[in-house]
Design a protein around this motif. Structure first.
Motif, PDB file in Angstrom:
ATOM      1  N   SER A 160      61.033  25.583  62.216  1.00 43.85           N
ATOM      2  CA  SER A 160      60.566  24.582  61.256  1.00 43.85           C
ATOM      3  C   SER A 160      61.604  23.510  60.967  1.00 43.85           C
ATOM      4  CB  SER A 160      60.168  25.263  59.937  1.00 43.85           C
ATOM      5  OG  SER A 160      61.302  25.837  59.304  1.00 43.85           O
ATOM      6  N   GLN A 298      60.638  27.412  52.458  1.00 43.55           N
ATOM      7  CA  GLN A 298      60.270  27.356  53.861  1.00 43.55           C
ATOM      8  C   GLN A 298      58.773  27.068  53.947  1.00 43.55           C
ATOM      9  OE1 GLN A 298      61.985  30.328  52.802  1.00 43.55           O
ATOM     10  NE2 GLN A 298      63.808  30.495  54.081  1.00 43.55           N
ATOM     11  N   PRO A 299      58.317  26.349  54.972  1.00 42.21           N
ATOM     12  CA  PRO A 299      56.898  26.005  55.080  1.00 42.21           C
ATOM     13  C   PRO A 299      56.052  27.230  55.423  1.00 42.21           C
ATOM     14  CG  PRO A 299      58.045  25.340  57.065  1.00 42.21           C
ATOM     15  CD  PRO A 299      59.102  25.819  56.108  1.00 42.21           C
ATOM     16  N   GLU A 300      54.762  27.159  55.112  1.00 43.69           N
ATOM     17  CA  GLU A 300      53.863  28.265  55.438  1.00 43.69           C
ATOM     18  C   GLU A 300      53.717  28.420  56.941  1.00 43.69           C
ATOM     19  OE1 GLU A 300      50.150  28.088  53.434  1.00 43.69           O
ATOM     20  OE2 GLU A 300      51.056  27.967  51.424  1.00 43.69           O
ATOM     21  N   ASP A 304      54.435  22.829  60.299  1.00 44.67           N
ATOM     22  CA  ASP A 304      54.419  21.916  59.158  1.00 44.67           C
ATOM     23  C   ASP A 304      55.833  21.466  58.784  1.00 44.67           C
ATOM     24  OD1 ASP A 304      51.673  22.299  59.035  1.00 44.67           O
ATOM     25  OD2 ASP A 304      51.859  23.949  57.598  1.00 44.67           O
ATOM     26  N   GLY A 305      56.789  22.355  58.965  1.00 40.02           N
ATOM     27  CA  GLY A 305      58.153  22.053  58.563  1.00 40.02           C
ATOM     28  C   GLY A 305      58.853  21.053  59.450  1.00 40.02           C
ATOM     29  N   ASN A 309      60.097  19.637  55.719  1.00 40.82           N
ATOM     30  CA  ASN A 309      60.558  20.993  55.463  1.00 40.82           C
ATOM     31  C   ASN A 309      60.935  21.131  53.996  1.00 40.82           C
ATOM     32  OD1 ASN A 309      62.366  23.308  55.256  1.00 40.82           O
ATOM     33  ND2 ASN A 309      62.320  23.346  57.484  1.00 40.82           N
ATOM     34  N   PRO A 310      60.315  22.059  53.253  1.00 38.41           N
ATOM     35  CA  PRO A 310      60.630  22.190  51.827  1.00 38.41           C
ATOM     36  C   PRO A 310      62.106  22.441  51.553  1.00 38.41           C
ATOM     37  CG  PRO A 310      58.673  23.456  52.369  1.00 38.41           C
ATOM     38  CD  PRO A 310      59.255  22.998  53.667  1.00 38.41           C
TER      39      PRO A 310
END
Length: 352
Positions: A160, A298-300, A304-305, A309-310
């Motif tokens: 990610s 962390q992304p689901e 997505d990340g 990336n959160p």
């Protein structure tokens, strides 16, 4: 008056920081330095993936330093200490996720002199290191008596992380085990994680030896694993673990570790992220023992990340939210130990 901010570099952290500065009620984005000439002259909002905001990027350091500003969010991939000193001498505070979380005393005389000359402040921040590794362990240690061990550990699907060149050429994923173990990655990481461990050791009073025990392990793919750098082939490195331990005798008292996996399938040796999945853990062993788990960074889905990336966003926000506190601080190099509690701000429409 709003605190005027220049964003320095527009990688993942830089783009997220731009969003954060624009949303922060006490800050105003007034400029941006970019590494690439191709980005120069472009609207910074567009570079960050959003709408135009009327601020244009420059690829010239002199032009960036000529902008009337109070603070720089310094977020290039590799820090340049001489460049940071020039920014500080120009009277700009610097908040950064790329170093100086807990500088060794006397190790950076030019930066200290630059702060004094410019009346400016330097603060190292981030997440891991820069928060998970030292700020949050110290926070929860206040709940514990007679602490015997402090651990900060990351468990992430590294697919990610949206920086394929870093993943391949610096982290050495997709290399042979021999190439990965000989890569400079452990040394690069130790500069940050080692000082983060030392902050906890010093502040909590452990009688730890000055040298840390640093270890690293790798696991290879047993079947092709899809990743942002192409398929990781059997026999190529698909997981890495780094650990830094401060020791009293042979007893670990402070540990920081990262576990980076290309997923959990087809890894030699049965490497997994564990029952908790992707997470960060902070644990202080003592009376009582306390375990704090961070999720949502962390992304689901790893796909997505790659775009957002959160954990990268959180790294940027830890810097952005520190700006008002750093700007009010006395000149010099300031760590979390020197600043008050740093807090975020209410969303637009919910703020007073």
């Amino acid at each position: 008056m709003a605190i005027r901010v220049v964003q320095w570099a527009t990688g993942g952290v830089g783009r997220a920081a731009i969003e954060g500065v624009v949303r922060h009620p006490d800050l105003e984005l007034v400029g941006c330095w970019v590494h690439s000439e191709a980005k120069a002259g472009q609207d910074v909002g567009v570079l960050a993936g959003g709408e135009p905001i009327g601020v244009v990027a420059t690829a010239t350091e002199a032009e960036a330093l000529a902008i009337e500003a109070d603070c720089v969010v310094y977020a290039p991939l590799i820090p340049d200490e001489a460049q940071v000193a020039r920014i500080l001498r120009a009277g700009r505070d610097v908040v950064t996720p790329v170093g100086w979380v807990y500088p060794e005393p006397g190790r950076h005389p030019d930066l200290e002199a630059a702060c004094a000359e410019g009346g400016s402040t330097l603060h190292g921040s981030g997440i891991h290191p820069g928060g998970i590794t030292e700020r949050f362990p110290l926070m929860i240690s206040s709940l514990v008596s007679a602490a015997t061990h402090v651990r900060a550990e990351e468990f992430s699907d590294i697919r990610s992380y949206g920086a394929p060149d870093v993943i391949r050429h610096i982290m050495a994923f997709g290399a042979t085990p021999e190439e990965a173990l000989a890569s400079p990655m452990a040394g690069l990481l130790t500069g940050g994680f080692g000082r983060a461990v030392r902050m906890v050791v010093d502040e909590m009073g452990f009688a730890a030896a000055p040298d840390l025990r640093t270890t690293q392990d790798v696991a290879v793919a047993t079947a092709p694993i899809p990743s942002p750098i192409g398929d990781i082939q059997p026999g190529q490195v698909a997981a890495r673990r780094f650990q830094w331990e401060a020791l009293v005798g042979e007893t670990p008292v402070v540990t920081a570790a990262v576990n980076w996996l290309m997923g959990e399938d087809d890894l030699d040796g049965g490497w997994t992220l564990g029952e908790g999945g992707e997470r960060f853990e902070v644990e202080v062993t003592g009376d009582p023992s306390v375990l704090l788990t961070f999720q949502g960074l962390q992304p689901e889905r790893w796909e997505d990340g790659v775009d957002r990336n959160p954990g990268i966003v959180a790294t940027a926000m830890h810097c952005v939210n520190a700006i008002p506190y750093v700007h009010r601080a006395e000149p010099g190099i300031k760590t979390y130990l020197d600043l008050p509690l740093i807090a975020g701000r209410a969303a637009p429409g919910l703020a007073r």
